[in-house]
Design a protein around this motif. Structure first.
Motif, PDB file in Angstrom:
ATOM      1  N   PRO A 326       0.666  -0.860   0.050  1.00 53.83           N
ATOM      2  CA  PRO A 326       0.279  -0.170  -0.027  1.00 53.83           C
ATOM      3  C   PRO A 326       0.797   1.366   0.366  1.00 53.83           C
ATOM      4  CG  PRO A 326       0.186  -0.634   2.448  1.00 53.83           C
ATOM      5  CD  PRO A 326       1.460  -1.593   1.165  1.00 53.83           C
ATOM      6  N   PHE A 327      -0.065   2.285  -0.445  1.00 48.96           N
ATOM      7  CA  PHE A 327       1.165   3.805  -0.200  1.00 48.96           C
ATOM      8  C   PHE A 327       0.075   4.637  -0.406  1.00 48.96           C
ATOM      9  CE2 PHE A 327       0.428   2.504  -4.384  1.00 48.96           C
ATOM     10  CZ  PHE A 327      -0.001   4.112  -5.314  1.00 48.96           C
ATOM     11  N   HIS A 328       0.777   6.432   0.502  1.00 50.75           N
ATOM     12  CA  HIS A 328      -0.582   7.942   0.545  1.00 50.75           C
ATOM     13  C   HIS A 328       0.724   8.461  -0.213  1.00 50.75           C
ATOM     14  CE1 HIS A 328      -2.343   4.544   3.159  1.00 50.75           C
ATOM     15  NE2 HIS A 328      -3.001   5.144   3.439  1.00 50.75           N
ATOM     16  N   VAL A 329       0.339   9.320  -0.883  1.00 50.47           N
ATOM     17  CA  VAL A 329       1.187  10.095  -0.892  1.00 50.47           C
ATOM     18  C   VAL A 329       0.478  11.897  -1.113  1.00 50.47           C
ATOM     19  CG1 VAL A 329       2.665  11.076  -3.521  1.00 50.47           C
ATOM     20  CG2 VAL A 329       1.670   8.793  -3.201  1.00 50.47           C
ATOM     21  N   PRO A 330       1.036  12.720  -0.482  1.00 47.28           N
ATOM     22  CA  PRO A 330       0.429  13.705  -0.245  1.00 47.28           C
ATOM     23  C   PRO A 330       1.144  14.432  -1.368  1.00 47.28           C
ATOM     24  CG  PRO A 330       3.071  13.601   1.305  1.00 47.28           C
ATOM     25  CD  PRO A 330       2.085  12.237   0.507  1.00 47.28           C
ATOM     26  N   VAL A 331      -0.493  15.246  -1.747  1.00 46.17           N
ATOM     27  CA  VAL A 331      -0.195  16.427  -2.979  1.00 46.17           C
ATOM     28  C   VAL A 331      -1.019  17.332  -2.407  1.00 46.17           C
ATOM     29  CG1 VAL A 331      -1.429  16.705  -5.089  1.00 46.17           C
ATOM     30  CG2 VAL A 331      -0.797  14.621  -4.405  1.00 46.17           C
ATOM     31  N   ARG A 332      -0.405  18.684  -3.263  1.00 40.61           N
ATOM     32  CA  ARG A 332      -0.756  20.318  -3.473  1.00 40.61           C
ATOM     33  C   ARG A 332      -1.192  20.285  -4.088  1.00 40.61           C
ATOM     34  NH1 ARG A 332       2.383  22.436   0.738  1.00 40.61           N
ATOM     35  NH2 ARG A 332       4.319  21.376   1.379  1.00 40.61           N
ATOM     36  N   ARG A 333      -2.009  21.444  -3.661  1.00 37.78           N
ATOM     37  CA  ARG A 333      -3.274  21.519  -4.874  1.00 37.78           C
ATOM     38  C   ARG A 333      -2.524  22.326  -6.096  1.00 37.78           C
ATOM     39  NH1 ARG A 333      -5.416  27.040  -5.607  1.00 37.78           N
ATOM     40  NH2 ARG A 333      -4.620  28.257  -3.833  1.00 37.78           N
ATOM     41  N   GLY A 334      -2.903  22.435  -6.987  1.00 47.45           N
ATOM     42  CA  GLY A 334      -2.285  22.796  -8.256  1.00 47.45           C
ATOM     43  C   GLY A 334      -0.943  21.802  -9.124  1.00 47.45           C
ATOM     44  N   ALA A 335      -0.811  20.857  -7.855  1.00 54.21           N
ATOM     45  CA  ALA A 335       0.820  20.347  -8.319  1.00 54.21           C
ATOM     46  C   ALA A 335      -0.118  19.207  -9.375  1.00 54.21           C
ATOM     47  CB  ALA A 335       1.183  19.171  -7.290  1.00 54.21           C
ATOM     48  N   THR A 336       0.938  18.317 -10.324  1.00 52.80           N
ATOM     49  CA  THR A 336       0.937  17.194 -11.075  1.00 52.80           C
ATOM     50  C   THR A 336       1.653  16.089 -10.680  1.00 52.80           C
ATOM     51  OG1 THR A 336       2.913  18.217 -11.623  1.00 52.80           O
ATOM     52  CG2 THR A 336       1.177  19.423 -13.148  1.00 52.80           C
ATOM     53  N   LEU A 337       0.860  14.950 -11.407  1.00 50.71           N
ATOM     54  CA  LEU A 337       1.057  13.858 -10.490  1.00 50.71           C
ATOM     55  C   LEU A 337       1.583  13.422 -12.422  1.00 50.71           C
ATOM     56  CD1 LEU A 337      -1.823  12.556  -8.490  1.00 50.71           C
ATOM     57  CD2 LEU A 337       0.775  12.559  -7.885  1.00 50.71           C
ATOM     58  N   ASP A 338       1.858  12.166 -12.088  1.00 52.54           N
ATOM     59  CA  ASP A 338       3.146  11.494 -12.745  1.00 52.54           C
ATOM     60  C   ASP A 338       2.565  10.015 -11.859  1.00 52.54           C
ATOM     61  OD1 ASP A 338       3.551  13.184 -15.537  1.00 52.54           O
ATOM     62  OD2 ASP A 338       5.108  14.074 -13.950  1.00 52.54           O
ATOM     63  N   ILE A 339       2.119   9.038 -12.951  1.00 51.40           N
ATOM     64  CA  ILE A 339       1.761   7.701 -12.530  1.00 51.40           C
ATOM     65  C   ILE A 339       2.308   6.966 -13.548  1.00 51.40           C
ATOM     66  CG2 ILE A 339      -0.031   6.707 -11.828  1.00 51.40           C
ATOM     67  CD1 ILE A 339      -1.749   8.955 -10.049  1.00 51.40           C
ATOM     68  N   THR A 340       2.847   5.432 -13.699  1.00 52.72           N
ATOM     69  CA  THR A 340       3.459   5.140 -14.297  1.00 52.72           C
ATOM     70  C   THR A 340       3.421   3.866 -13.906  1.00 52.72           C
ATOM     71  OG1 THR A 340       6.040   5.007 -14.281  1.00 52.72           O
ATOM     72  CG2 THR A 340       4.919   6.620 -15.840  1.00 52.72           C
ATOM     73  N   THR A 341       3.145   2.049 -14.790  1.00 50.48           N
ATOM     74  CA  THR A 341       2.683   1.186 -13.859  1.00 50.48           C
ATOM     75  C   THR A 341       4.497   0.360 -15.025  1.00 50.48           C
ATOM     76  OG1 THR A 341       1.432   0.843 -15.661  1.00 50.48           O
ATOM     77  CG2 THR A 341       0.691   1.609 -13.161  1.00 50.48           C
ATOM     78  N   GLU A 342       4.670  -0.939 -14.099  1.00 53.37           N
ATOM     79  CA  GLU A 342       5.139  -1.857 -14.269  1.00 53.37           C
ATOM     80  C   GLU A 342       4.677  -3.315 -14.325  1.00 53.37           C
ATOM     81  OE1 GLU A 342       9.702  -1.703 -14.047  1.00 53.37           O
ATOM     82  OE2 GLU A 342       9.334   0.490 -14.085  1.00 53.37           O
ATOM     83  N   GLY A 343       4.206  -4.242 -15.244  1.00 50.44           N
ATOM     84  CA  GLY A 343       3.452  -5.416 -14.862  1.00 50.44           C
ATOM     85  C   GLY A 343       2.435  -5.354 -16.523  1.00 50.44           C
ATOM     86  N   THR A 344       1.744  -6.447 -15.137  1.00 48.08           N
ATOM     87  CA  THR A 344       1.136  -6.970 -16.656  1.00 48.08           C
ATOM     88  C   THR A 344      -0.826  -6.937 -16.508  1.00 48.08           C
ATOM     89  OG1 THR A 344       1.091  -9.563 -15.641  1.00 48.08           O
ATOM     90  CG2 THR A 344       2.947  -8.772 -17.244  1.00 48.08           C
ATOM     91  N   ALA A 345      -1.411  -7.776 -17.288  1.00 47.32           N
ATOM     92  CA  ALA A 345      -2.400  -7.206 -17.063  1.00 47.32           C
ATOM     93  C   ALA A 345      -2.763  -8.154 -15.667  1.00 47.32           C
ATOM     94  CB  ALA A 345      -3.369  -7.864 -17.628  1.00 47.32           C
TER      95      ALA A 345
END
Length: 365
Positions: A326-345
């Protein structure tokens, strides 16, 4: 003396194994993408220190292999990139060059450079790769910009993993017990803005009372070495203390808005989002039992990256019950989030946005 210009591109370095171990082969993967804004790029050079000492990575640069550059195939992105090799004294340089002469890199159009078969030398310690870019914000004003990426080297049997709290959500004023697995090392815990203490060679630690969402950073330093490895985890606090200068409310105030379920991106399609309010991105990654590890990477930031972390699930050991990370990421208003995955279906990824207000996570322009 005029300070050197800051890089326009953002870089993420991953290694296999993680961490790198002395006397064993290793692979490096460098992902380069547009930073706070897209940028033009003529070249990216990855410099690997060579020699037998602690500050070098390998004493056999000729053995290093290169994989084809991933990304940058569109004409606007460079029309394909190739890698040129050179070996100045004390260093092996690997330079990625676009066929079109220049490429336009955004956050969702990354390049991946991979160096394999690196024969890591036998000296414990911390080295650093040098990344040199020739970039321009507008395609006319070109400059050479440099940054360093630390690479620690640990002993062959070194282990440091599974850093987690006993509770990921706690009431205001409660403490959490943090545990981890690790080889003999000196462990330093840091949290909040100024919290820091030496936790010795233990494998658990109880925090002071928490009054707001807190990220803990645990650093391991192997005896006789300057190499450091850092793991992080975040604990959210219900009804946290508030520190404000000005606050006014004309109607009802809701601290936590309606949650927003997100579809995790497929491995070949990074996701870029923008936060309409402060909030927390919660999620998990769970690799299929007996299959290769799966990972999800999250970078959050505004004008500069405030958070960048890769979360991995490894369930290759079929004698254990498959576990999710599990994970939790605090994010500020107006910030950008870049999300990538590595794995399979067959792997399980989950993402949920918990806004501290009414703002959503929407696709970034």
């Amino acid at each position: 003396m005029t300070p050197a210009p800051e890089p326009l591109l953002a870089y993420t370095l991953t290694t296999t194994p993680d961490p790198i171990r002395i006397g064993a082969p290793a692979t490096l993967r460098l992902v380069a993408r547009g930073g706070a804004a897209p940028a033009y790029c003529r070249r990216i050079t990855l410099g690997v220190p060579t020699g037998t000492g602690a500050g070098a990575l390998t004493d056999n640069p000729a053995a290093i292999t290169t994989a084809p550059v991933q990304g940058g195939g569109h004409q606007d992105q460079g029309g394909g990139w190739t890698i040129a090799r050179s070996t100045p004294p004390g260093r092996a340089d690997f330079t990625a060059i676009p066929t079109a002469g220049r490429g336009w890199l955004a956050g969702v159009t990354p390049l991946t450079l991979e160096l394999g078969a690196i024969a890591v030398n036998a000296a414990l310690g911390g080295t650093a790769l040098t990344v040199t870019e020739e970039t321009s914000a507008d395609g006319t004003d070109w400059a050479t910009r440099t940054t360093e990426l630390p690479v620690p080297k640990f002993s062959a049997d070194f282990v440091f993993r599974y850093f987690a709290p006993d509770e990921i959500h706690v009431p205001n004023g409660d403490s959490v017990r943090l545990t981890w697995q690790g080889s003999p090392a000196t462990y330093t815990m840091r949290w909040g803005r100024r919290g820091e203490c030496d936790v010795g060679d233990t494998r658990e630690w109880t925090s002071p009372p928490l009054h707001d969402t807190t990220t803990f950073r645990l650093t391991a330093t192997q005896p006789g070495s300057t190499a450091e490895r850092v793991l992080t985890t975040t604990v959210t606090v219900f009804r946290p203390h508030l520190r404000v200068r000005d606050l006014s409310a004309r109607r009802n105030v809701r601290m936590i808005g309606a949650d927003q379920r997100l579809d995790p991106p497929p491995p070949d399609r990074p996701l870029r989002l923008r936060a309409g309010t402060d909030g927390i991105l919660v999620g998990h990654v769970k690799a299929k039992a007996g299959a290769a590890p799966a990972a999800i990477s999250v970078t959050a930031g505004g004008t500069t990256a405030e958070y960048a972390q890769t979360f991995t699930s490894d369930n290759r050991d079929t004698s254990r019950v498959p576990a999710e990370t599990p994970f939790h990421v605090p994010v500020r208003r107006g910030a950008t989030l870049d999300i990538t995955t590595e794995g399979t279906a067959d792997d399980d990824f989950g993402l949920t946005w918990l806004p501290l207000g009414t703002g959503r996570l929407d696709p970034a322009d």
